[in-house]
Design a protein around this motif. Structure first.
Motif, PDB file in Angstrom:
ATOM      1  N   VAL A  78       0.861  -1.184   0.000  1.00 36.88           N
ATOM      2  CA  VAL A  78       0.000   0.000   0.000  1.00 36.88           C
ATOM      3  C   VAL A  78       0.896   1.233   0.000  1.00 36.88           C
ATOM      4  CG1 VAL A  78      -1.767   1.294   1.262  1.00 36.88           C
ATOM      5  CG2 VAL A  78      -1.828  -1.214   1.232  1.00 36.88           C
ATOM      6  N   GLY A  79       0.534   2.213  -0.813  1.00 34.39           N
ATOM      7  CA  GLY A  79       1.261   3.477  -0.853  1.00 34.39           C
ATOM      8  C   GLY A  79       0.290   4.636  -0.995  1.00 34.39           C
ATOM      9  N   GLY A  80       0.449   5.654  -0.162  1.00 35.11           N
ATOM     10  CA  GLY A  80      -0.460   6.798  -0.224  1.00 35.11           C
ATOM     11  C   GLY A  80      -1.900   6.429   0.018  1.00 35.11           C
ATOM     12  N   GLY A  81      -2.138   5.374   0.787  1.00 30.95           N
ATOM     13  CA  GLY A  81      -3.496   4.932   1.055  1.00 30.95           C
ATOM     14  C   GLY A  81      -4.101   4.108  -0.057  1.00 30.95           C
ATOM     15  N   HIS A  82      -3.324   3.787  -1.095  1.00 34.14           N
ATOM     16  CA  HIS A  82      -3.823   3.018  -2.233  1.00 34.14           C
ATOM     17  C   HIS A  82      -3.184   1.634  -2.268  1.00 34.14           C
ATOM     18  CE1 HIS A  82      -4.046   7.316  -3.916  1.00 34.14           C
ATOM     19  NE2 HIS A  82      -5.272   6.969  -3.536  1.00 34.14           N
ATOM     20  N   TYR A  83      -3.976   0.655  -2.646  1.00 33.68           N
ATOM     21  CA  TYR A  83      -3.491  -0.721  -2.760  1.00 33.68           C
ATOM     22  C   TYR A  83      -2.944  -0.944  -4.173  1.00 33.68           C
ATOM     23  CZ  TYR A  83      -3.524  -5.772  -3.323  1.00 33.68           C
ATOM     24  OH  TYR A  83      -3.163  -7.050  -3.606  1.00 33.68           O
ATOM     25  N   TYR A  84      -1.677  -1.402  -4.232  1.00 33.99           N
ATOM     26  CA  TYR A  84      -1.034  -1.609  -5.533  1.00 33.99           C
ATOM     27  C   TYR A  84      -0.823  -3.081  -5.878  1.00 33.99           C
ATOM     28  CZ  TYR A  84      -0.149   3.348  -6.011  1.00 33.99           C
ATOM     29  OH  TYR A  84      -0.321   4.696  -6.167  1.00 33.99           O
ATOM     30  N   GLY A  85      -0.771  -3.921  -4.908  1.00 32.31           N
ATOM     31  CA  GLY A  85      -0.523  -5.333  -5.194  1.00 32.31           C
ATOM     32  C   GLY A  85      -0.094  -6.048  -3.922  1.00 32.31           C
ATOM     33  N   ARG A  86       0.539  -7.163  -4.105  1.00 32.31           N
ATOM     34  CA  ARG A  86       0.965  -7.944  -2.938  1.00 32.31           C
ATOM     35  C   ARG A  86       2.154  -8.816  -3.301  1.00 32.31           C
ATOM     36  NH1 ARG A  86      -4.137 -12.261  -2.668  1.00 32.31           N
ATOM     37  NH2 ARG A  86      -3.959 -12.997  -4.831  1.00 32.31           N
ATOM     38  N   PHE A  87       3.014  -9.006  -2.304  1.00 28.81           N
ATOM     39  CA  PHE A  87       4.057 -10.001  -2.421  1.00 28.81           C
ATOM     40  C   PHE A  87       3.472 -11.337  -1.970  1.00 28.81           C
ATOM     41  CE2 PHE A  87       6.607  -6.128  -1.964  1.00 28.81           C
ATOM     42  CZ  PHE A  87       7.503  -6.296  -3.014  1.00 28.81           C
ATOM     43  N   LEU A  88       3.692 -12.365  -2.746  1.00 30.71           N
ATOM     44  CA  LEU A  88       3.227 -13.702  -2.397  1.00 30.71           C
ATOM     45  C   LEU A  88       4.426 -14.507  -1.920  1.00 30.71           C
ATOM     46  CD1 LEU A  88       0.746 -14.201  -5.353  1.00 30.71           C
ATOM     47  CD2 LEU A  88       0.197 -13.739  -2.954  1.00 30.71           C
ATOM     48  N   LEU A  89       4.424 -14.807  -0.638  1.00 29.66           N
ATOM     49  CA  LEU A  89       5.557 -15.427   0.036  1.00 29.66           C
ATOM     50  C   LEU A  89       5.440 -16.941  -0.024  1.00 29.66           C
ATOM     51  CD1 LEU A  89       5.410 -13.156   3.222  1.00 29.66           C
ATOM     52  CD2 LEU A  89       6.513 -12.649   1.013  1.00 29.66           C
ATOM     53  N   ASP A  90       6.412 -17.574  -0.630  1.00 25.32           N
ATOM     54  CA  ASP A  90       6.431 -19.046  -0.731  1.00 25.32           C
ATOM     55  C   ASP A  90       7.376 -19.573   0.343  1.00 25.32           C
ATOM     56  OD1 ASP A  90       6.311 -21.681  -1.459  1.00 25.32           O
ATOM     57  OD2 ASP A  90       7.546 -21.462  -3.266  1.00 25.32           O
ATOM     58  N   ALA A  91       6.808 -19.902   1.503  1.00 25.09           N
ATOM     59  CA  ALA A  91       7.607 -20.325   2.656  1.00 25.09           C
ATOM     60  C   ALA A  91       7.590 -21.843   2.797  1.00 25.09           C
ATOM     61  CB  ALA A  91       7.065 -19.672   3.928  1.00 25.09           C
ATOM     62  N   HIS A  92       8.426 -22.322   3.694  1.00 20.35           N
ATOM     63  CA  HIS A  92       8.464 -23.753   4.012  1.00 20.35           C
ATOM     64  C   HIS A  92       7.339 -24.036   5.013  1.00 20.35           C
ATOM     65  CE1 HIS A  92      12.425 -24.428   2.092  1.00 20.35           C
ATOM     66  NE2 HIS A  92      12.678 -23.195   2.491  1.00 20.35           N
ATOM     67  N   ALA A  93       6.277 -24.654   4.544  1.00 21.51           N
ATOM     68  CA  ALA A  93       5.111 -24.898   5.394  1.00 21.51           C
ATOM     69  C   ALA A  93       5.495 -25.700   6.632  1.00 21.51           C
ATOM     70  CB  ALA A  93       4.040 -25.642   4.607  1.00 21.51           C
ATOM     71  N   GLY A  94       4.988 -25.275   7.775  1.00 21.63           N
ATOM     72  CA  GLY A  94       5.232 -25.981   9.028  1.00 21.63           C
ATOM     73  C   GLY A  94       6.429 -25.481   9.801  1.00 21.63           C
ATOM     74  N   ARG A  95       7.279 -24.692   9.164  1.00 20.02           N
ATOM     75  CA  ARG A  95       8.416 -24.148   9.899  1.00 20.02           C
ATOM     76  C   ARG A  95       7.976 -22.954  10.740  1.00 20.02           C
ATOM     77  NH1 ARG A  95      13.807 -24.082   5.991  1.00 20.02           N
ATOM     78  NH2 ARG A  95      13.878 -26.333   5.592  1.00 20.02           N
ATOM     79  N   PRO A  96       8.617 -22.740  11.888  1.00 17.52           N
ATOM     80  CA  PRO A  96       8.233 -21.593  12.716  1.00 17.52           C
ATOM     81  C   PRO A  96       8.422 -20.289  11.956  1.00 17.52           C
ATOM     82  CG  PRO A  96       9.632 -23.115  13.948  1.00 17.52           C
ATOM     83  CD  PRO A  96       9.664 -23.580  12.519  1.00 17.52           C
ATOM     84  N   LEU A  97       7.549 -19.334  12.235  1.00 19.61           N
ATOM     85  CA  LEU A  97       7.706 -18.017  11.636  1.00 19.61           C
ATOM     86  C   LEU A  97       9.025 -17.405  12.082  1.00 19.61           C
ATOM     87  CD1 LEU A  97       4.121 -16.557  12.213  1.00 19.61           C
ATOM     88  CD2 LEU A  97       5.053 -17.444  10.067  1.00 19.61           C
ATOM     89  N   PRO A  98       9.628 -16.579  11.236  1.00 22.57           N
ATOM     90  CA  PRO A  98      10.870 -15.917  11.654  1.00 22.57           C
ATOM     91  C   PRO A  98      10.614 -14.973  12.816  1.00 22.57           C
ATOM     92  CG  PRO A  98      10.081 -15.020   9.576  1.00 22.57           C
ATOM     93  CD  PRO A  98       9.235 -16.221   9.875  1.00 22.57           C
ATOM     94  N   ALA A  99      11.679 -14.458  13.393  1.00 18.83           N
ATOM     95  CA  ALA A  99      11.553 -13.562  14.542  1.00 18.83           C
ATOM     96  C   ALA A  99      10.639 -12.391  14.219  1.00 18.83           C
ATOM     97  CB  ALA A  99      12.936 -13.049  14.949  1.00 18.83           C
ATOM     98  N   GLU A 100       9.957 -11.911  15.238  1.00 17.17           N
ATOM     99  CA  GLU A 100       8.988 -10.823  15.046  1.00 17.17           C
ATOM    100  C   GLU A 100       9.652  -9.603  14.422  1.00 17.17           C
ATOM    101  OE1 GLU A 100       5.229  -9.467  17.683  1.00 17.17           O
ATOM    102  OE2 GLU A 100       7.194  -9.118  18.623  1.00 17.17           O
ATOM    103  N   GLU A 101      10.898  -9.326  14.818  1.00 16.50           N
ATOM    104  CA  GLU A 101      11.605  -8.180  14.266  1.00 16.50           C
ATOM    105  C   GLU A 101      11.770  -8.313  12.755  1.00 16.50           C
ATOM    106  OE1 GLU A 101      12.538  -9.929  16.811  1.00 16.50           O
ATOM    107  OE2 GLU A 101      12.591  -8.559  18.546  1.00 16.50           O
ATOM    108  N   ALA A 102      12.073  -9.540  12.296  1.00 17.34           N
ATOM    109  CA  ALA A 102      12.234  -9.775  10.858  1.00 17.34           C
ATOM    110  C   ALA A 102      10.919  -9.536  10.129  1.00 17.34           C
ATOM    111  CB  ALA A 102      12.743 -11.195  10.607  1.00 17.34           C
ATOM    112  N   ARG A 103       9.810  -9.928  10.745  1.00 17.72           N
ATOM    113  CA  ARG A 103       8.506  -9.716  10.114  1.00 17.72           C
ATOM    114  C   ARG A 103       8.145  -8.233  10.055  1.00 17.72           C
ATOM    115  NH1 ARG A 103       5.020 -13.080  13.816  1.00 17.72           N
ATOM    116  NH2 ARG A 103       6.914 -13.705  14.930  1.00 17.72           N
ATOM    117  N   TRP A 104       8.533  -7.480  11.087  1.00 17.51           N
ATOM    118  CA  TRP A 104       8.310  -6.033  11.054  1.00 17.51           C
ATOM    119  C   TRP A 104       9.110  -5.384   9.927  1.00 17.51           C
ATOM    120  CZ3 TRP A 104       9.218  -5.316  17.017  1.00 17.51           C
ATOM    121  CH2 TRP A 104       8.060  -5.730  17.705  1.00 17.51           C
ATOM    122  N   VAL A 105      10.344  -5.829   9.757  1.00 16.44           N
ATOM    123  CA  VAL A 105      11.177  -5.287   8.679  1.00 16.44           C
ATOM    124  C   VAL A 105      10.560  -5.624   7.329  1.00 16.44           C
ATOM    125  CG1 VAL A 105      13.445  -5.405   7.573  1.00 16.44           C
ATOM    126  CG2 VAL A 105      13.287  -5.324  10.059  1.00 16.44           C
TER     127      VAL A 105
END
Length: 246
Positions: free
Chosen positions: A198-225
């Motif tokens: 989102v930029g300037g209050g407008h939706y432009y698209g999305r990143f589609l994340l292809d992760a390793h299913a079942g693995r723990p989410l990365p650290a919260e700080e990494a997700r904030w970044v």
């Protein structure tokens, strides 16, 4: 608890934690009549400090100090009261110092990680400020997300919201809404996870994340970044005046 107790999945650390105090105590045997028990214990503490598996190293140090350096020799018994006190202090000090060493290593890792996160954000901002095209910024962010979140892959999709996918939200949580039901995840879900741009209050698209299913989410700080990087991509797209979704 993990600061004190050794890592079961690291056999080399376990062997080193057991062997190092044994080797040092054995090496001190020829000098046990010349050194005080306190000095011998201090030498062994140095070994405990160097070991990642500090709790096990502290126990090993106290045991081999008893076996090799206190009378009666070569037996796990101590006859002298001062030697008992020294062995007990060796164990306690070894545990405390090893805990401090573990915390120091963790803080060092946090500093390195935070510096890496800051560098990622700065590089993206510099690319946008230097006149990089919005497509170049999006591609840069896409590559950064793969490394930052430990993904198998990542792609950017312009202006569509097809399907109901789990979403990486601004607070770093990952959840899926189906009707009135909300599922929050601690591990990566099956399939792709979306990170909206989102930029300037407008939706432009999305990143589609292809992760390793079942693995723990990365650290919260990494997700904030990751969320901040997506916002930088959104700002680049908005500043270029590209079409957006309402």
């Amino acid at each position: 608890m993990s600061g004190y107790w050794f890592r079961l999945h690291d056999p080399l650390a376990l062997v080193a934690a057991l062997a190092a105090p044994f080797v040092v105590a054995l090496a001190l045997v020829p000098f046990r009549s010349d050194l005080s028990a306190t000095n011998e214990a201090l030498i062994i503490v140095v070994v405990v400090v160097a070991r990642a598996a500090g709790a096990l190293a502290a126990l090993s140090a106290a045991a081999w100090f008893d076996f090799f350096l206190t009378m009666p020799y070569h037996r796990f018994t101590i006859a002298d009261g001062d030697d008992i006190e020294t062995a007990a202090l060796l164990l306690v000090v070894g545990l405390i110092v090893s805990q401090l060493a573990v915390r120091t290593r963790r803080l060092r890792a946090v500093v390195v990680t935070d510096a890496s996160h800051l560098s990622s954000l700065q590089e993206t901002a510099r690319l946008a400020e230097d006149g990089g095209s919005p497509e170049a910024v999006v591609e840069h962010v896409r590559r950064e997300l793969v490394g930052l979140l430990g993904l198998r892959g990542c792609r950017f999709e312009y202006g569509t919201l097809i399907g109901h996918l789990p979403r990486l939200e601004h607070d770093g949580s990952v959840w899926l809404r189906r009707g009135s039901r909300i599922t929050e995840y601690a591990d990566w879900p099956d399939g792709e996870t979306e990170l909206r741009v989102v930029g300037g209050g407008h939706y432009y698209g999305r990143f589609l994340l292809d992760a390793h299913a079942g693995r723990p989410l990365p650290a919260e700080e990494a997700r904030w970044v990751a969320v901040a990087l997506a916002a930088q991509a959104g700002a680049a797209l908005d500043s270029a005046g590209l079409p957006h979704q309402v």
